[in-house]
Design a protein around this motif. Structure first.
Motif, PDB file in Angstrom:
ATOM      1  N   MET A   1     -19.033  44.323  -6.903  1.00 17.25           N
ATOM      2  CA  MET A   1     -18.720  42.905  -6.860  1.00 17.25           C
ATOM      3  C   MET A   1     -18.662  42.363  -8.290  1.00 17.25           C
ATOM      4  SD  MET A   1     -20.650  39.791  -4.874  1.00 17.25           S
ATOM      5  CE  MET A   1     -22.253  40.171  -5.506  1.00 17.25           C
ATOM      6  N   THR A   2     -17.647  41.575  -8.568  1.00 17.24           N
ATOM      7  CA  THR A   2     -17.511  40.898  -9.854  1.00 17.24           C
ATOM      8  C   THR A   2     -17.844  39.434  -9.639  1.00 17.24           C
ATOM      9  OG1 THR A   2     -15.760  42.433 -10.501  1.00 17.24           O
ATOM     10  CG2 THR A   2     -15.937  40.376 -11.763  1.00 17.24           C
ATOM     11  N   ARG A   3     -18.760  38.927 -10.453  1.00 11.55           N
ATOM     12  CA  ARG A   3     -19.187  37.531 -10.324  1.00 11.55           C
ATOM     13  C   ARG A   3     -18.523  36.696 -11.408  1.00 11.55           C
ATOM     14  NH1 ARG A   3     -23.684  40.637  -9.186  1.00 11.55           N
ATOM     15  NH2 ARG A   3     -24.175  40.670 -11.402  1.00 11.55           N
ATOM     16  N   LEU A   4     -17.786  35.680 -10.971  1.00 10.13           N
ATOM     17  CA  LEU A   4     -17.092  34.780 -11.892  1.00 10.13           C
ATOM     18  C   LEU A   4     -17.864  33.472 -11.979  1.00 10.13           C
ATOM     19  CD1 LEU A   4     -13.451  35.394 -10.627  1.00 10.13           C
ATOM     20  CD2 LEU A   4     -14.662  36.577 -12.466  1.00 10.13           C
ATOM     21  N   TRP A   5     -18.278  33.128 -13.187  1.00  9.08           N
ATOM     22  CA  TRP A   5     -19.031  31.911 -13.451  1.00  9.08           C
ATOM     23  C   TRP A   5     -18.078  30.945 -14.149  1.00  9.08           C
ATOM     24  CZ3 TRP A   5     -24.415  32.030 -12.324  1.00  9.08           C
ATOM     25  CH2 TRP A   5     -24.904  33.287 -11.948  1.00  9.08           C
ATOM     26  N   TRP A   6     -17.409  30.093 -13.364  1.00  2.09           N
ATOM     27  CA  TRP A   6     -16.427  29.157 -13.915  1.00  2.09           C
ATOM     28  C   TRP A   6     -17.165  27.950 -14.493  1.00  2.09           C
ATOM     29  CZ3 TRP A   6     -11.287  30.140 -14.318  1.00  2.09           C
ATOM     30  CH2 TRP A   6     -10.786  31.221 -13.585  1.00  2.09           C
ATOM     31  N   VAL A   7     -16.985  27.720 -15.776  1.00  2.00           N
ATOM     32  CA  VAL A   7     -17.632  26.601 -16.477  1.00  2.00           C
ATOM     33  C   VAL A   7     -16.544  25.642 -16.945  1.00  2.00           C
ATOM     34  CG1 VAL A   7     -18.984  25.940 -18.516  1.00  2.00           C
ATOM     35  CG2 VAL A   7     -19.570  28.021 -17.241  1.00  2.00           C
ATOM     36  N   ARG A   8     -16.710  24.373 -16.627  1.00  2.00           N
ATOM     37  CA  ARG A   8     -15.773  23.383 -17.165  1.00  2.00           C
ATOM     38  C   ARG A   8     -16.235  23.000 -18.571  1.00  2.00           C
ATOM     39  NH1 ARG A   8     -14.077  17.325 -15.199  1.00  2.00           N
ATOM     40  NH2 ARG A   8     -12.378  17.104 -16.716  1.00  2.00           N
ATOM     41  N   HIS A   9     -15.288  22.902 -19.461  1.00  5.74           N
ATOM     42  CA  HIS A   9     -15.549  22.581 -20.869  1.00  5.74           C
ATOM     43  C   HIS A   9     -16.313  21.259 -21.013  1.00  5.74           C
ATOM     44  CE1 HIS A   9     -12.529  19.425 -20.734  1.00  5.74           C
ATOM     45  NE2 HIS A   9     -11.754  20.285 -20.082  1.00  5.74           N
ATOM     46  N   GLY A  10     -16.814  21.000 -22.212  1.00 10.36           N
ATOM     47  CA  GLY A  10     -17.494  19.739 -22.512  1.00 10.36           C
ATOM     48  C   GLY A  10     -16.554  18.557 -22.398  1.00 10.36           C
ATOM     49  N   PRO A  11     -17.112  17.344 -22.280  1.00 12.57           N
ATOM     50  CA  PRO A  11     -16.286  16.143 -22.083  1.00 12.57           C
ATOM     51  C   PRO A  11     -15.398  15.842 -23.284  1.00 12.57           C
ATOM     52  CG  PRO A  11     -18.578  15.545 -22.472  1.00 12.57           C
ATOM     53  CD  PRO A  11     -18.543  17.030 -22.362  1.00 12.57           C
ATOM     54  N   THR A  12     -14.252  15.240 -23.002  1.00 11.53           N
ATOM     55  CA  THR A  12     -13.327  14.842 -24.068  1.00 11.53           C
ATOM     56  C   THR A  12     -13.329  13.337 -24.294  1.00 11.53           C
ATOM     57  OG1 THR A  12     -11.443  14.542 -22.587  1.00 11.53           O
ATOM     58  CG2 THR A  12     -11.783  16.760 -23.523  1.00 11.53           C
ATOM     59  N   HIS A  13     -13.773  12.569 -23.331  1.00  9.10           N
ATOM     60  CA  HIS A  13     -13.779  11.105 -23.368  1.00  9.10           C
ATOM     61  C   HIS A  13     -12.371  10.517 -23.414  1.00  9.10           C
ATOM     62  CE1 HIS A  13     -18.039  11.582 -23.795  1.00  9.10           C
ATOM     63  NE2 HIS A  13     -17.914  12.174 -24.976  1.00  9.10           N
ATOM     64  N   GLU A  14     -11.378  11.302 -23.061  1.00  6.60           N
ATOM     65  CA  GLU A  14     -10.003  10.810 -22.995  1.00  6.60           C
ATOM     66  C   GLU A  14      -9.847   9.909 -21.777  1.00  6.60           C
ATOM     67  OE1 GLU A  14      -6.964  11.587 -24.834  1.00  6.60           O
ATOM     68  OE2 GLU A  14      -8.426  12.151 -26.357  1.00  6.60           O
ATOM     69  N   LYS A  15      -9.020   8.899 -21.897  1.00  2.42           N
ATOM     70  CA  LYS A  15      -8.738   7.976 -20.793  1.00  2.42           C
ATOM     71  C   LYS A  15      -7.299   8.134 -20.314  1.00  2.42           C
ATOM     72  CE  LYS A  15     -12.802   6.133 -21.249  1.00  2.42           C
ATOM     73  NZ  LYS A  15     -13.859   6.934 -20.692  1.00  2.42           N
ATOM     74  N   THR A  16      -6.687   9.253 -20.673  1.00  2.00           N
ATOM     75  CA  THR A  16      -5.315   9.545 -20.280  1.00  2.00           C
ATOM     76  C   THR A  16      -5.278  10.937 -19.655  1.00  2.00           C
ATOM     77  OG1 THR A  16      -4.795  10.531 -22.435  1.00  2.00           O
ATOM     78  CG2 THR A  16      -4.382   8.151 -22.184  1.00  2.00           C
TER      79      THR A  16
END
Length: 192
Positions: A1-16
């Motif tokens: 079994m391969t375990r994928l740990w998906w991490v979302r990047h740090g915040p950008t504070h973009e409003k678009t």
């Protein structure tokens, strides 16, 4: 079994809308990064999208982990001409298309961008290549909201619209395991 740990990047504070436009992440919350680092497996391989908000987040999580080359296949959805535009501006300039893009995700694409189906195929191909190259390993993938949702949809076997109900916060972990007969979902949007 391969375990994928998906991490979302740090915040950008973009409003678009932010897709392939290269904007930096705010990584000043060192306590959150420390908790995230402690939660992730120490012996895991580490790979990120090639956009700077993901590469910088991966750099903050390296801590002796083996770093794989940045992978453009893990990029965010490609919003084309909409990238950098406020949501209401996009809705005014392309009312039917923008509505269809979010309410009927699949083959609709922004001008100069990619459809949900194209993005899902791109991210899936990148994930499959990593799984094939590193079977049975823990792999941390620092990526983006849309990229992670495409893989959540894939593992759940659901329609694209169904995964939009899931939050994927910055610096969160979504665990998806690949085994011989399919997928197992772990925590979704876990904030250590």
């Amino acid at each position: 079994m391969t375990r994928l740990w998906w991490v979302r990047h740090g915040p950008t504070h973009e409003k678009t809308m932010v897709g392939w436009r290269d904007v930096p992440a705010d990584l000043s919350d060192t306590a959150a990064l420390a908790r995230l680092n402690a939660h992730l497996p120490q012996g895991a391989l580490l790979v990120s999208s090639d956009l700077i908000r993901a590469t910088a987040t991966a750099d903050a999580l390296a801590h002796g982990r083996q770093r794989l080359p940045h992978h453009p296949g893990l990029r965010e959805l490609h919003f084309g001409e909409w990238d950098g535009q406020p949501w209401d501006t996009v809705a005014q300039s392309h009312p039917k298309l923008s509505r269809a893009y979010w309410e009927e995700p699949g083959h609709h694409a922004p001008p100069g961008g990619e459809s949900w189906n194209a993005a899902a195929a791109r991210v899936s191909a990148a994930a499959d290549a990593l799984i094939a190259a590193h079977p049975g390993r823990d792999i941390i993938l620092v990526a983006h909201y849309g990229a992670i949702l495409t893989q959540l949809q894939r593992a759940m076997g659901s329609a694209p619209l169904d995964v939009f109900a899931h939050r994927i916060d910055n610096l969160s972990v979504t665990r998806i395991d690949r085994h011989a007969t399919g997928w197992n979902l772990g925590a979704i949007n876990h904030l250590p």
